[in-house]
Design a protein around this motif. Structure first.
Motif, short mmCIF file in Angstrom:
data_model
loop_
_atom_site.label_atom_id
_atom_site.label_comp_id
_atom_site.label_asym_id
_atom_site.label_seq_id
_atom_site.Cartn_x
_atom_site.Cartn_y
_atom_site.Cartn_z
N VAL A 278 0.84 -1.20 0.00
CA VAL A 278 0.00 0.00 0.00
C VAL A 278 0.87 1.25 0.00
O VAL A 278 1.84 1.35 0.76
CB VAL A 278 -0.93 0.01 1.23
CG1 VAL A 278 -1.78 1.28 1.23
CG2 VAL A 278 -1.83 -1.22 1.22
N PHE A 279 0.52 2.22 -0.87
CA PHE A 279 1.25 3.47 -0.97
C PHE A 279 0.53 4.52 -0.13
O PHE A 279 -0.59 4.93 -0.45
CB PHE A 279 1.32 3.92 -2.43
CG PHE A 279 2.02 5.24 -2.64
CD1 PHE A 279 3.40 5.32 -2.56
CD2 PHE A 279 1.30 6.38 -2.94
CE1 PHE A 279 4.05 6.54 -2.76
CE2 PHE A 279 1.93 7.60 -3.14
CZ PHE A 279 3.31 7.67 -3.05
N VAL A 280 1.15 4.94 0.97
CA VAL A 280 0.59 5.99 1.82
C VAL A 280 1.70 6.97 2.16
O VAL A 280 2.42 6.79 3.16
CB VAL A 280 -0.05 5.42 3.11
CG1 VAL A 280 -0.76 6.55 3.86
CG2 VAL A 280 -1.03 4.31 2.79
N PRO A 281 1.88 8.00 1.35
CA PRO A 281 2.96 8.95 1.63
C PRO A 281 2.73 9.66 2.95
O PRO A 281 1.61 10.06 3.28
CB PRO A 281 2.88 9.92 0.45
CG PRO A 281 1.47 9.80 -0.06
CD PRO A 281 1.09 8.38 0.18
N GLY A 282 3.79 9.80 3.71
CA GLY A 282 3.71 10.52 4.98
C GLY A 282 3.83 9.63 6.20
O GLY A 282 4.28 10.08 7.26
N VAL A 283 3.43 8.37 6.08
CA VAL A 283 3.44 7.49 7.25
C VAL A 283 4.86 7.29 7.77
O VAL A 283 5.14 7.45 8.97
CB VAL A 283 2.80 6.12 6.93
CG1 VAL A 283 3.02 5.15 8.09
CG2 VAL A 283 1.31 6.28 6.68
N ALA A 284 5.78 6.92 6.89
CA ALA A 284 7.15 6.64 7.32
C ALA A 284 7.82 7.88 7.91
O ALA A 284 8.51 7.81 8.94
CB ALA A 284 7.97 6.08 6.16
N HIS A 285 7.60 9.03 7.26
CA HIS A 285 8.22 10.26 7.76
C HIS A 285 7.66 10.64 9.12
O HIS A 285 8.40 11.03 10.04
CB HIS A 285 7.99 11.40 6.76
CG HIS A 285 8.67 12.67 7.13
ND1 HIS A 285 8.01 13.75 7.64
CD2 HIS A 285 9.98 13.04 7.07
CE1 HIS A 285 8.86 14.73 7.88
NE2 HIS A 285 10.06 14.33 7.55
N THR A 286 6.35 10.51 9.28
CA THR A 286 5.73 10.82 10.56
C THR A 286 6.21 9.87 11.65
O THR A 286 6.54 10.30 12.77
CB THR A 286 4.19 10.76 10.45
OG1 THR A 286 3.76 11.81 9.58
CG2 THR A 286 3.53 10.91 11.80
N MET A 287 6.25 8.58 11.35
CA MET A 287 6.68 7.62 12.35
C MET A 287 8.16 7.80 12.70
O MET A 287 8.56 7.63 13.85
CB MET A 287 6.42 6.20 11.87
CG MET A 287 4.95 5.79 11.91
SD MET A 287 4.23 5.93 13.57
CE MET A 287 5.24 4.75 14.48
N GLY A 288 8.97 8.16 11.72
CA GLY A 288 10.37 8.45 12.02
C GLY A 288 10.50 9.65 12.93
O GLY A 288 11.28 9.64 13.90
N THR A 289 9.73 10.70 12.63
CA THR A 289 9.75 11.91 13.46
C THR A 289 9.27 11.60 14.87
O THR A 289 9.88 12.04 15.87
CB THR A 289 8.86 12.99 12.82
OG1 THR A 289 9.33 13.27 11.50
CG2 THR A 289 8.87 14.26 13.65
N LEU A 290 8.18 10.84 14.97
CA LEU A 290 7.63 10.48 16.28
C LEU A 290 8.63 9.63 17.08
O LEU A 290 8.80 9.83 18.29
CB LEU A 290 6.31 9.74 16.09
CG LEU A 290 5.49 9.38 17.33
CD1 LEU A 290 5.21 10.61 18.18
CD2 LEU A 290 4.19 8.70 16.91
N SER A 291 9.31 8.72 16.39
CA SER A 291 10.30 7.88 17.07
C SER A 291 11.45 8.72 17.62
O SER A 291 11.91 8.50 18.75
CB SER A 291 10.85 6.83 16.10
OG SER A 291 9.83 5.95 15.66
N MET A 292 11.91 9.69 16.86
CA MET A 292 12.98 10.57 17.35
C MET A 292 12.51 11.38 18.54
O MET A 292 13.25 11.56 19.53
CB MET A 292 13.46 11.49 16.23
CG MET A 292 14.28 10.78 15.15
SD MET A 292 15.87 10.14 15.77
CE MET A 292 16.84 11.66 15.83
N ARG A 293 11.28 11.87 18.49
CA ARG A 293 10.75 12.66 19.60
C ARG A 293 10.61 11.81 20.86
O ARG A 293 10.65 12.34 21.98
CB ARG A 293 9.38 13.24 19.21
CG ARG A 293 9.44 14.27 18.08
CD ARG A 293 9.69 15.64 18.64
NE ARG A 293 10.01 16.60 17.58
CZ ARG A 293 9.76 17.90 17.65
NH1 ARG A 293 9.17 18.39 18.74
NH2 ARG A 293 10.11 18.72 16.68
N ARG A 294 10.44 10.52 20.69
CA ARG A 294 10.32 9.62 21.83
C ARG A 294 11.66 9.04 22.26
O ARG A 294 11.72 8.17 23.12
CB ARG A 294 9.35 8.49 21.49
CG ARG A 294 7.90 8.93 21.49
CD ARG A 294 6.96 7.79 21.20
NE ARG A 294 5.63 8.06 21.72
CZ ARG A 294 4.55 7.34 21.47
NH1 ARG A 294 4.66 6.28 20.68
NH2 ARG A 294 3.38 7.66 21.97
#
Length: 393
Positions: A278-294
């Motif tokens: 499935v192609f969903v642009p934004g998911v990986a970038h958001t999860m990467g950002t959220l992981s760094m914030r955590r």
């Protein structure tokens, strides 16, 4: 039946989509029968008529398979039907699997539509070609949008009148020209986009990111929430997933990490259960950002790496440009300076090619931090930090 309801699709896309979904089992049976027939004309016509449904639905991969079968039943055909089938393939790829497919299908369809003198169809082909080019080449995509808008005016294609300007606004947001992007989506564009929840939702999502970048977090949250409300009736992967990703990203950067996770968690569950890629642009970038914030750079590396590998026709996409600075920073946080340097060098190159100042500044900042760790590279670190500031000016 489907051909006769197309006027209803333009008038009430939500109602049309619901009606088509109720009939879908019968339509699938008719497709299988028609495309297997000695004379596949009726099956090909039905496949062409269903392009918009597959574009707006979660069964895009199945739709692309049917459209390919229909095209292959008459591969040398130069008729308007063949042009519609190729356009349908590009249209469905747009929301199901655009990379390495949408641009090719759209430009093949464009050649036929131009040959046939069909300005309305030509406008849609140009708009889809613009989206296909957009992933790797904003300037070419912009020119396609201009041509699409002119053809839409000549051919009376109201969707493209909104869609072409919407894509140009998205590119302006990605180039940090947020005020210009906001001005481009005027009342006439918004009116045309009422015909297409997906595009309107996407524009609202980029406007949310623009508001966040210009120091308006409350407005960013409002726009991100509006994007999700707009997309939700589609019940698809791409538009709903992208809208939830944007809302999660905005919440994360506003410090609401629990709210960010709550926004994106339903998307992660859907992706885990999806039968097709499935192609969903934004998911990986958001999860990467959220992981760094955590404070979890290891998880961030895994997420950012997904988009960092993104290419279209062998060229790195804007998704890679957004992911690579985060990937470099995550590697650096883990003490992997060599891996960080490679990722950040790529980040700088891709961001410069596409003209994305924020992504470039983020990469330069991380390069400056890497250089500052070396007592012999302090002057270079200062130069890189100044270069990052210049990009943000």
């Amino acid at each position: 039946f489907v051909e006769t309801t197309d006027v209803e699709r333009v008038r009430d896309a939500d109602g049309w989509r619901r009606a088509m979904r109720l009939e879908y089992a019968n339509l699938r049976g008719a497709l299988d029968h028609g495309l297997a027939a000695l004379d596949p004309e009726h099956g090909r016509r039905l496949a062409a008529a269903l392009g918009w449904l597959w574009h707006l639905d979660s069964r895009g991969h199945e739709g692309m398979a049917y459209l390919r079968r229909a095209i292959d039943r008459a591969p040398e055909d130069r008729s308007r039907l063949q042009a519609r089938l190729l356009t349908g393939l590009a249209l469905v790829a747009d929301t199901a699997s655009p990379l390495d497919l949408e641009y090719d299908a759209a430009t093949r369809a464009l050649e036929l539509a131009t040959e046939l003198g069909d300005e309305s169809l030509r406008a849609l082909c140009l708009n889809l070609a613009a989206v296909g080019a957009f992933y790797t080449d904003f300037d070419t995509a912009w020119e396609f949008c201009e041509q699409a808008y002119q053809a839409a005016e000549a051919g009376g294609n109201t969707f493209v009148l909104g869609g072409a300007r919407a894509l140009q606004a998205i590119m302006l947001h990605l180039r940090d020209r947020h005020a210009e992007a906001q001005a481009l989506v005027d009342e006439s564009v918004r009116r045309h986009l009422q015909l297409h929840r997906g595009v309107l939702s996407t524009v609202l999502g980029f406007q949310a990111q623009g508001a966040l970048a210009t120091g308006e977090p409350s407005r960013a949250l409002e726009l991100a929430e509006a994007a999700l409300r707009t997309a939700e009736p589609l019940a698809d992967y791409l538009r709903v997933g992208a809208a939830r990703s944007t809302l999660a990203y905005v919440r994360a950067l506003c410090g609401d990490l629990d709210g960010a996770h709550a926004a994106i968690e339903p998307v992660l569950r859907l992706l885990d259960g999806a039968a097709d890629e499935v192609f969903v642009p934004g998911v990986a970038h958001t999860m990467g950002t959220l992981s760094m914030r955590r404070g979890d750079p290891e998880a961030a590396v895994d997420w950012f790496s997904l988009d960092a590998r993104s290419t279209d026709r062998g060229v790195e996409t804007y998704l890679a440009a957004r992911a690579l600075p985060g990937l470099g920073a995550a590697h650096a946080a883990l003490g992997r300076s060599a891996e960080a340097a490679v990722a950040l060098d790529r980040a700088v190159a891709v961001a410069k090619r596409l003209g994305m100042p924020s992504a470039l500044a983020e990469a330069l900042d991380s390069q400056a931090e890497l250089a500052a760790a070396d007592s012999d590279a302090l002057e270079r670190a200062l130069d890189l930090a100044h270069a990052a500031l210049a990009e943000r000016a």
